[in-house]
Design an enzyme around this catalytic site. Sequence first.
Site, PDB file in Angstrom:
ATOM      1  N   ASP A 174       0.821  -1.206   0.000  1.00  0.00           N
ATOM      2  CA  ASP A 174       0.000   0.000   0.000  1.00  0.00           C
ATOM      3  C   ASP A 174       0.859   1.261   0.000  1.00  0.00           C
ATOM      4  OD1 ASP A 174      -2.345   1.429   0.073  1.00  0.00           O
ATOM      5  OD2 ASP A 174      -2.680   1.200   2.224  1.00  0.00           O
ATOM      6  N   HIS A 175       0.371   2.281  -0.676  1.00  0.00           N
ATOM      7  CA  HIS A 175       0.989   3.613  -0.701  1.00  0.00           C
ATOM      8  C   HIS A 175       2.482   3.555  -1.048  1.00  0.00           C
ATOM      9  CE1 HIS A 175      -2.286   6.316   0.427  1.00  0.00           C
ATOM     10  NE2 HIS A 175      -2.755   5.320   1.143  1.00  0.00           N
ATOM     11  N   GLU A 290      -3.612  -0.479  -8.226  1.00  0.00           N
ATOM     12  CA  GLU A 290      -4.442   0.646  -7.776  1.00  0.00           C
ATOM     13  C   GLU A 290      -3.617   1.930  -7.815  1.00  0.00           C
ATOM     14  OE1 GLU A 290      -7.380   0.293  -4.724  1.00  0.00           O
ATOM     15  OE2 GLU A 290      -6.435   1.878  -3.528  1.00  0.00           O
TER      16      GLU A 290
END
Length: 515
Positions: A174-175, A290
Amino acid sequence: MEGQNDRVTQDKIESLLKKFPFQLLKIYSNSFRRAGTLHYVLIRCPEGKRLAIVGEREKLVEDPFRGEIFSGRPGLKLCDLSLENTRCLMELFAFTRPVALRHVPFTFGPGDRLGNATPGHLKAVQKFEIRPVLAQQSVRENKQTGRTYPEVIADAAWAVFQEGYEEGYGADGDHLKSLEELGDALRAGVSMVTLDLSEVLDLGAFELSSEELDRSFDDVVDRGDQEVLFHLFLDKEFRFWGAQGPFSLGFDKETIKRNLLLYHRALDLTEAFRQSIDSWTNHRPLIDFEISIDETTFPTSPESHLFFVIQLQHRGVHFDSLAPRFVGEFQKGIDYIGDLHEFRVQFDRHAAVARDMGGYKLSIHSGSDKFSAFPIMGEHSEGLLHVKTAGTSWLEAVRLVALMAPSLYREIHEYALRVFEEASKLYHVTAEPGRIPRLQDLPDEKLPELLNQRDSRQLLHITYGFLLNARFPDGKDRFRRRFYEVLDRYEETYWDLLARHMERHLDLLGARKKP
């Protein structure tokens, strides 16, 4: 008949395990599995969880899991949940390996910062027709908790094995902000990556004067590319049909220039991420991609959303979900702040763009506890949605400490107050410590209620890294060991708290329950 035979075998193995020379505290019965002539089950000893393998000695020696073998007829191999043994687990039981979930319309990333929340998440998720992204950590979160991506994925895999969950789960790096971070996540075995574009967005693009705008645009975009850009957007009407009815989006020269300056470096980095993912997977659909454009000081307009997506498509960049910055505030660990009517209108338009421009999922970041906005998300996304939470599971762990170890909670709370000012530099929150009831005014039985109060929730949410890494002046750990001891001792209570909390999220999001 086969199920009855399996039950008899499990009962025999449980009786057998109690005869070996180690202290057996618990057997996780949902983890019973058989492969060939060997039986596998997860257990708890005073030293922690272990994998127990039961069978004939020669088969135990041949088995690839590393562990201590106890003699007997049958014998026993007791194995640590090491990274090496995790690889063996994923090889033998494929359902414990994370997979891409792009084919699933509704996915949910509950986030397990501590490595022991996943069983509670699964208790909730298994009731709904969705799929979870169980391992979901950012580089910053891993630094705060002292974990690595391989460890995060291993914790999820063993929890999936423990609960016997075979429907498939994801693991999200993530991120991620750089190609180096992407490489680390891919090598660890993630099945999803989230690109955080916050450091390459030019947020000043919408504040430039007309003269500054023209000059910057000419500096960044050569004449030929300008013609292509204007051909794609200028004076064109892009029509959509949302739940609120039809609407159109359009661009004049100024809007095109401002959006290009906002996103031009972000587009380059996104393309580089896509190319690296494709190279790693040999263009196979093994990694969900994403993109996060939500780390801005202002909402992403539907026009900017559309501009960014068309530019990606023009470059041939495929992605599976996108996180815009929505109108209102999505602060950590508390409900949505803002005008719900305006949120409905804007969310509906973002959802319509996502459906018509490729059918990718809208992703909700900082999705913990946004209860008033959840029904709108569920309704207008039409189930094409990914929701991320993380901090709320940490807060339920703190709630458990308040319930079961009030003296430890008081220490944690006081320390959080001391480091709040420093922690608030890392997060956008509106908590006011002065509004939090004083601990000396509360009896022990009232302490869990602090986890329902907005200011104390944010206090405890953003200070988690400080609390986990706190030490006494002599260097000894201040909270971490005792915190984990409470979670281990009362793990079933913790999982029940989590399951109820996550079910509330999913119910309000409109997730369909299984028959």
